[in-house]
Every structure is written in structure tokens, then in C-alpha cells.
Design an enzyme around this catalytic site. Structure first.
Site, PDB file in Angstrom:
ATOM      1  N   ARG A 147      31.856  43.347  31.254  1.00  0.00           N
ATOM      2  CA  ARG A 147      31.340  43.119  32.541  1.00  0.00           C
ATOM      3  C   ARG A 147      30.230  44.212  32.368  1.00  0.00           C
ATOM      4  O   ARG A 147      29.788  45.640  33.030  1.00  0.00           O
ATOM      5  CB  ARG A 147      32.244  43.379  32.687  1.00  0.00           C
ATOM      6  CG  ARG A 147      33.587  42.795  33.369  1.00  0.00           C
ATOM      7  CD  ARG A 147      32.567  41.724  34.050  1.00  0.00           C
ATOM      8  NE  ARG A 147      34.476  40.830  34.817  1.00  0.00           N
ATOM      9  CZ  ARG A 147      34.373  40.395  33.996  1.00  0.00           C
ATOM     10  NH1 ARG A 147      34.352  39.560  32.785  1.00  0.00           N
ATOM     11  NH2 ARG A 147      36.390  39.584  34.932  1.00  0.00           N
ATOM     12  N   SER A 189      37.801  40.540  41.376  1.00  0.00           N
ATOM     13  CA  SER A 189      37.906  41.929  40.995  1.00  0.00           C
ATOM     14  C   SER A 189      37.943  43.000  40.300  1.00  0.00           C
ATOM     15  O   SER A 189      36.312  43.321  40.713  1.00  0.00           O
ATOM     16  CB  SER A 189      38.403  41.496  39.142  1.00  0.00           C
ATOM     17  OG  SER A 189      38.620  40.668  38.717  1.00  0.00           O
ATOM     18  N   GLU A 213      33.998  47.611  39.174  1.00  0.00           N
ATOM     19  CA  GLU A 213      33.312  46.879  38.711  1.00  0.00           C
ATOM     20  C   GLU A 213      32.436  46.307  39.581  1.00  0.00           C
ATOM     21  O   GLU A 213      31.171  46.406  39.538  1.00  0.00           O
ATOM     22  CB  GLU A 213      34.266  45.654  39.028  1.00  0.00           C
ATOM     23  CG  GLU A 213      33.361  44.710  37.880  1.00  0.00           C
ATOM     24  CD  GLU A 213      34.378  42.897  37.795  1.00  0.00           C
ATOM     25  OE1 GLU A 213      35.354  42.924  36.933  1.00  0.00           O
ATOM     26  OE2 GLU A 213      33.661  42.569  37.836  1.00  0.00           O
TER      27      GLU A 213
HETATM   28  N1  EPU Z   1      48.660  40.691  36.597  1.00  0.00           N
HETATM   29  C1  EPU Z   1      50.221  41.807  36.612  1.00  0.00           C
HETATM   30  N2  EPU Z   1      49.856  42.202  38.198  1.00  0.00           N
HETATM   31  C2  EPU Z   1      48.657  41.545  39.159  1.00  0.00           C
HETATM   32  C3  EPU Z   1      47.597  40.939  38.307  1.00  0.00           C
HETATM   33  C4  EPU Z   1      47.647  41.082  37.030  1.00  0.00           C
HETATM   34  O1  EPU Z   1      50.762  42.143  36.757  1.00  0.00           O
HETATM   35  O2  EPU Z   1      49.024  41.869  40.024  1.00  0.00           O
HETATM   36  C5  EPU Z   1      48.873  40.686  35.103  1.00  0.00           C
HETATM   37  C6  EPU Z   1      49.198  39.695  34.601  1.00  0.00           C
HETATM   38  O3  EPU Z   1      49.961  39.308  34.897  1.00  0.00           O
HETATM   39  C7  EPU Z   1      48.977  39.085  33.089  1.00  0.00           C
HETATM   40  C8  EPU Z   1      47.695  40.465  33.455  1.00  0.00           C
HETATM   41  O4  EPU Z   1      47.681  41.457  34.123  1.00  0.00           O
HETATM   42  O5  EPU Z   1      49.789  39.926  32.447  1.00  0.00           O
HETATM   43  C9  EPU Z   1      46.152  39.362  33.070  1.00  0.00           C
HETATM   44  O6  EPU Z   1      45.781  39.399  34.569  1.00  0.00           O
HETATM   45  P1  EPU Z   1      45.079  37.837  34.970  1.00  0.00           P
HETATM   46  O7  EPU Z   1      45.382  37.116  33.160  1.00  0.00           O
HETATM   47  O8  EPU Z   1      45.138  37.464  36.161  1.00  0.00           O
HETATM   48  O9  EPU Z   1      43.781  38.748  34.265  1.00  0.00           O
HETATM   49  P2  EPU Z   1      42.400  39.650  34.628  1.00  0.00           P
HETATM   50  O10 EPU Z   1      42.659  40.445  33.695  1.00  0.00           O
HETATM   51  O11 EPU Z   1      43.632  40.432  35.573  1.00  0.00           O
HETATM   52  C10 EPU Z   1      40.632  39.384  34.164  1.00  0.00           C
HETATM   53  C11 EPU Z   1      39.252  39.557  34.881  1.00  0.00           C
HETATM   54  C12 EPU Z   1      38.984  38.148  36.279  1.00  0.00           C
HETATM   55  C13 EPU Z   1      39.257  36.583  35.151  1.00  0.00           C
HETATM   56  C14 EPU Z   1      40.854  36.858  34.593  1.00  0.00           C
HETATM   57  C15 EPU Z   1      40.992  35.379  33.478  1.00  0.00           C
HETATM   58  C16 EPU Z   1      38.301  41.568  35.456  1.00  0.00           C
HETATM   59  C17 EPU Z   1      37.782  42.952  35.490  1.00  0.00           C
HETATM   60  N3  EPU Z   1      39.068  40.691  35.571  1.00  0.00           N
HETATM   61  O12 EPU Z   1      41.473  39.572  34.876  1.00  0.00           O
HETATM   62  O13 EPU Z   1      37.511  38.072  36.155  1.00  0.00           O
HETATM   63  O14 EPU Z   1      38.890  35.831  36.376  1.00  0.00           O
HETATM   64  O15 EPU Z   1      40.390  37.668  33.694  1.00  0.00           O
HETATM   65  O16 EPU Z   1      40.058  35.598  32.541  1.00  0.00           O
HETATM   66  O17 EPU Z   1      38.412  41.549  33.911  1.00  0.00           O
HETATM   67  C18 EPU Z   1      36.336  38.856  38.202  1.00  0.00           C
HETATM   68  O18 EPU Z   1      35.478  39.942  37.341  1.00  0.00           O
HETATM   69  O19 EPU Z   1      36.107  39.169  39.528  1.00  0.00           O
HETATM   70  C19 EPU Z   1      37.303  38.066  37.664  1.00  0.00           C
HETATM   71  C20 EPU Z   1      38.542  37.423  38.741  1.00  0.00           C
END
Ligand code: EPU
Length: 339
Positions: A166, A239, A335
Site C-alpha cells: 500500500r 480498509s 490507509e
Molecule cells: N479478520 C478478523 N476480523 C475482522 C477482519 C479480519 O479476525 O474483522 C481476520 C480474518 O479472519 C483473516 C484475516 O483477518 O484471517 C485477514 O482478513 P482478510 O482476508 O479479510 O483480509 P484483510 O487483511 O482484512 C486485506 C486488504 C484488503 C483486501 C483483502 C484481501 C489491507 C489493509 N487490506 O484485508 O484490501 O481486499 O486483504 O486481499 O491490506 C483495501 O485496501 O481497501 C482492502 C479492502
């Protein structure tokens, strides 16, 4: 037609949080000539210029005493093509998801994992957008940017952009570069990335054993729609925090107290923690304070239930940061760009 500049325009339709602040001046740039007119206007009157794309990574906390220039240039063209690859150039104002769909319809793969991300082509390199195991840098060829200080255009190669998680050179030289058009290196021979999270599983559940890029795109649209609110329905900027990188010792200490912590060791020895998990553990998931809230299905996303101001959302974000720091010793970085 020359640039149309309006005074005192509400920016509510131009930011996906739906925050209602006004711009002292507002214009939409459809051509490079419009951009140069806007630069000249701002210089003559000694006002600042705030360039926006889809407004999907922006938190506006006050009225904007500047000329807000929305990038609205359109156009997609083939720069180079052979049997297996193509370099495609798109204008900065092209909306991202329709561009991805257009490439898939032409049989070009590479962008499918980045389906349904809000925003525009020109904003994508700013924060090296990423999702489901693919980042913009993986399909990036080069871009053309205008140096606002000199008025000259410059070509940026992959290395010039210094892409990180990012992150890019453009995030660190705020206000200097205006991205005009971006070139992508796409492929006619699909090389799919199915290993992130639930993508492969989702395809198997649908009985798809030999997926095409279009199948992958559809699966990702479905996964995203289940967890991420549609900004047209509920204001948000995706995010709100980055997933933090912490030293291995801190990750180990957190794991001792919380064996369920979601952590991904990095090649450099640091550990990336899921910020959504930290925020959820701290009890913020689904919480609402007035019209500012934390999404009930994904704690990384702050939402505007209608009347929240940018200040309300920022206050909530700061309370979350302070709480996560106190409980886990982890600093969360925001972000979106703040104004
Ligand atoms: N998780 C939780 N609770 C929550 C949210 C997430 O426990 O409320 C856990 C999930 O269970 C999972 C882990 O956190 O084990 C990761 O969650 P997820 O795969 O949904 O991805 P993320 O890390 O929350 C990132 C990006 C998203 C992107 C997704 C999929 C960042 C800041 N965010 O989210 O990007 O869509 O991975 O690749 O890196 C964005 O930048 O706007 C965005 C949506």
C-alpha cells in the site's frame, strides 16, 4: 471545450465515505489541456490544487479551501501486443472495476484478483492497490505523470515507482506528481493466483475445476461483496488501517496471550498481523458511535451511516488506534489520505 470551474461545490458525491464538505472551487479534467488549465488557474490565484480520482481512499475532515480537480479522462489503447502478452494503456480517469472487466472481456488476464476495487486507474499506483494475493505492481508496466512543479511529463518504470505494501514513491512526494495514464502488462495465457484465502475453495464449491480468469473475477466479486460494504449503500473507504508489520518478538508475545492471533511471517523476519483481527479482539467490531461505525463483518472498515463528519470518523479511528496500542502494543497506520 475549456475547463469548467464551479464555486462552492459539495464533495459528498465525490468521496465514497459520503462526507459532506464543500470545495471552494471544483472542476473535472477530461484532457491533459484541462489539467494544465487547472494548474495555471491555481497558480494565478495562489490557491492549492487537490487532485482526486474516485474519492475512495480519502477522508475529508474539513471544507476544502482549494481547487478540487477530479480526474475524468477516459481512453484505453493497445501499446504493444504479441501472441501471449499485451501492454495496455488506460487514462487516469477510467473507473477501475469496469477497466478490469473490459480487459477480461478482451481475453487478457492479470487483473482478475483486483476485481471490484473502487476508485480509478490513476489512483491505483498511488497506494499500489492489492487484493487476494496480487498487487498492482505485479501487472504494472510503466506510467506517465505530470510534474506539477515544472509542468513536464515523466515516464516512471516499475523501479521508479518504489512500490511497497500500500505504498509508492507518489505517497511520499504528495502534491508533486499527477498521474496521467498507466500501462499494464497483461497476458493472453492465464496464470492464475488462487492461493490466497478462500479463492480456490470458493471455485471448488462451485464445481469449477479448471477456472478461467473470468471465473476467478466472479468468485472474488462474490467474496468481496459478502464482507465489504458497497459504498453506494454504506459510506466507506475500504480498509481504513494497514495490516501492521511488527518485530517477531512482539508477535510471539501477542501469540502467548492470544493463541488465535492471525499472523503472517515475512521474508525479512518481521510479522504481518491482521489488523482486522486485533480490532475485533479489542471489541470494536460492529460498534457504532452516532453515524460513525466499525463494519459488522470486517473490522478494518469504518463506515458512515449517513451523517458522520470526517472529524467523527477520524475520532473513532484515533480511539481504535489508542485502544489497540494499549492492549497489544501495536500501532495501526491509517490507509486513506486525510484532508
Ligand atoms: N479478520 C478478523 N476480523 C475482522 C477482519 C479480519 O479476525 O474483522 C481476520 C480474518 O479472519 C483473516 C484475516 O483477518 O484471517 C485477514 O482478513 P482478510 O482476508 O479479510 O483480509 P484483510 O487483511 O482484512 C486485506 C486488504 C484488503 C483486501 C483483502 C484481501 C489491507 C489493509 N487490506 O484485508 O484490501 O481486499 O486483504 O486481499 O491490506 C483495501 O485496501 O481497501 C482492502 C479492502
Amino acid at each position: 471545450m475549456s475547463l469548467q470551474i464551479q464555486a462552492n461545490v459539495s464533495l459528498k458525491p465525490f468521496n465514497t465515505f459520503g462526507v459532506d464538505v464543500s470545495a471552494r472551487w471544483f472542476a473535472e479534467a477530461h484532457t491533459d489541456a484541462h489539467i494544465r488549465e487547472a494548474l495555471a488557474y491555481a497558480k494565478e490565484r495562489d490557491v492549492k490544487l487537490l487532485v482526486i480520482g474516485g474519492g475512495s481512499n480519502l477522508l475529508l475532515t474539513r471544507d476544502v479551501e482549494a481547487l478540487v480537480l477530479r480526474m475524468a479522462s477516459r481512453g484505453i489503447r493497445i501499446i504493444h501486443e504479441d501472441c501471449s502478452t499485451a501492454v495496455i494503456e488506460a487514462e487516469a480517469g477510467e473507473p477501475w472495476h469496469p477497466f478490469v472487466q473490459e480487459m477480461l472481456a478482451r481475453g487478457l488476464s492479470g487483473l482478475e484478483n483486483l476485481s471490484l476495487i473502487p476508485g480509478t486507474v490513476g489512483a491505483a499506483p498511488m497506494q499500489n492497490i492489492g487484493a487476494y494475493g496480487v498487487e498492482l505492481k505485479d501487472v504494472f508496466d510503466s506510467l506517465i505523470a505530470l510534474d506539477r512543479q515544472t509542468g513536464q511529463t515523466q515516464v516512471f518504470s516499475l523501479a521508479d515507482c518504489a512500490f511497497g505494501y500500500r505504498d509508492s514513491v507518489f505517497k511520499h512526494q504528495t502534491g508533486r506528481w499527477l498521474i496521467l495514464r498507466v500501462r499494464f502488462r497483461l497476458s493472453y495465457a492465464a496464470e492464475l493466483h488462487l492461493d490466497y484465502g478462500p479463492v480456490r475453495q470458493r471455485l471448488l464449491e462451485q464445481g469449477i475445476k479448471e477456472p478461467t480468469p473470468i471465473h476467478v473475477s466472479r468468485a472474488i466479486c462474490a467474496i468481496r461483496s459478502e464482507k465489504l460494504p458497497d459504498p453506494a449503500v454504506l459510506g466507506n473507504a475500504g480498509s481504513f488501517f494497514k495490516n501492521p508489520l511488527v518485530p517477531a518478538e512482539l508477535a510471539a508475545r501477542i501469540r502467548e496471550a492470544h493463541p488465535g492471533v492471525v499472523a503472517f511471517p515475512q521474508a525479512d523476519g518481521q510479522v504481518k498481523l491482521a489488523a482486522g483481527w486485533l480490532i475485533e479482539q479489542a471489541g470494536w467490531k460492529g460498534l457504532r458511535d452516532g453515524d460513525a461505525g466499525v463494519h459488522d463483518l470486517q473490522s478494518l472498515v469504518l463506515v458512515n451511516y449517513g451523517g458522520a463528519s470526517g472529524g467523527d470518523l477520524l475520532n473513532l479511528a484515533k480511539r481504535i488506534q489508542a485502544d489497540v496500542r494499549e492492549r497489544f502494543g501495536v500501532s495501526l497506520e491509517m490507509e486513506p489520505n486525510l484532508y
